[in-house]
Design an enzyme around this catalytic site. Structure first.
Site, PDB file in Angstrom:
ATOM      1  N   LYS A 113     106.027   8.930  70.344  1.00 49.40           N
ATOM      2  CA  LYS A 113     105.075   9.872  69.730  1.00 49.40           C
ATOM      3  C   LYS A 113     105.859  11.017  69.097  1.00 49.40           C
ATOM      4  O   LYS A 113     106.705  11.642  69.750  1.00 49.40           O
ATOM      5  CB  LYS A 113     104.105  10.415  70.784  1.00 49.40           C
ATOM      6  CG  LYS A 113     103.102   9.371  71.250  1.00 49.40           C
ATOM      7  CD  LYS A 113     102.233   9.891  72.357  1.00 49.40           C
ATOM      8  CE  LYS A 113     101.126  10.796  71.840  1.00 49.40           C
ATOM      9  NZ  LYS A 113     100.221  11.206  72.951  1.00 49.40           N
TER      10      LYS A 113
HETATM   11  O1  G3P Z   1      97.225  12.368  74.127  1.00 51.37           O
HETATM   12  C1  G3P Z   1      96.850  13.429  73.341  1.00 51.37           C
HETATM   13  C2  G3P Z   1      95.393  13.756  73.288  1.00 51.37           C
HETATM   14  O2  G3P Z   1      94.622  12.786  73.885  1.00 51.37           O
HETATM   15  C3  G3P Z   1      95.072  15.150  73.727  1.00 51.37           C
HETATM   16  O3  G3P Z   1      93.847  15.219  74.339  1.00 51.37           O
HETATM   17  O4  G3P Z   1      92.189  16.252  75.812  1.00 51.37           O
HETATM   18  O5  G3P Z   1      94.380  17.391  75.447  1.00 51.37           O
HETATM   19  O6  G3P Z   1      92.696  17.298  73.612  1.00 51.37           O
HETATM   20  P1  G3P Z   1      93.240  16.630  74.817  1.00 51.37           P
END
Ligand code: G3P
Length: 226
Positions: free
Chosen positions: A86
């Site tokens: 990533k």
């Molecule tokens: O993996 C990255 C993404 O899913 C971030 O999610 O919940 O931190 O906005 P969140």
């Protein structure tokens, strides 16, 4: 649409990898920081649980081009061929994505908040772009429409880059993203459970069991077939 589990919690990974049809696991620095401890040993354990064939997404932490490329190559060397590196959508990130993609590395360009960023990531050779649905909705933008626009761009251009939609706070958004034709979504353990939960399913199953027992007692169909 493939479903990937967005967590580094080993208990959740063991559970969902056993029972749910997940295509792999995504992590990021925040997710890993929640687990703490020896991060390398932790990631190795995740790889051991999901096996060599499933996707494991691990984010770079370097921000300088040369260091980022080197770190990405080391990540794949240590965690295996089905490891997706990533890389955040920055200028350095796009340059590293192009270099690594040209050499056959699988890159997930992450922290994507617009179709413009997705277009650049796709042109740089990314395997996946990860648009953040809830983070867009949190700032009054339309996460689903952004994903749909990215998918439309990819369909028109015929790129091999796929969407790995991320950042979900509810199961409905996962379905809306699936309807755009996106290739994959990564969801938390909590949202994954919401995809299966339904009280009418629970009462239906309980009804089947009660009716069967009333008619046939404790015998199972399998035992009757012997
Ligand atoms: O993996 C990255 C993404 O899913 C971030 O999610 O919940 O931190 O906005 P969140």
């Amino acid at each position: 649409m493939k479903l990937v589990l967005d967590t580094a919690n080993l208990e959740d990974i063991r559970y969902f990898n056993t029972y749910y049809p997940i295509a792999g696991v995504t992590t990021n620095p925040t997710i890993l920081s929640r687990e703490g401890g020896d991060v390398v040993a932790h990631l190795k354990e995740i790889r051991k649980i999901i096996g060599d064939e499933k996707e494991l997404h691990i984010q770079v932490t370097e921000t300088d081009y040369d260091a980022m490329v080197k770190e990405a190559k080391t990540i794949v060397k240590v965690f295996g061929k089905n490891t997706f590196v990533k890389i955040p959508v920055t200028d350095v990130g796009l340059r590293a994505t192009k270099t690594l993609s040209d050499e056959g590395y699988k890159i997930t360009v992450t922290a994507v908040l617009s179709a413009g960023q997705a277009l650049l990531a796709s042109n740089a050779g990314a395997k996946y772009v990860a648009p953040y649905v809830s983070r867009l909705e949190n700032i009054c933008e339309n996460g689903i429409e952004t994903v749909a626009e990215i998918q439309q761009l990819f369909d028109v251009s015929g790129t091999e880059t796929e969407i790995l939609a991320a950042s979900f706070k509810n199961a409905r958004d996962v379905l809306e993203v699936a309807l755009t034709g996106a290739g994959a979504a990564t969801v938390s353990a909590e949202v994954m459970k919401k995809l299966i939960s339904h009280t009418t399913t629970d009462t239906s199953i309980a009804g089947f069991a009660a009716d069967w027992e009333k008619a046939f007692g404790k015998q199972t169909l399998g035992s009757m077939l012997k």
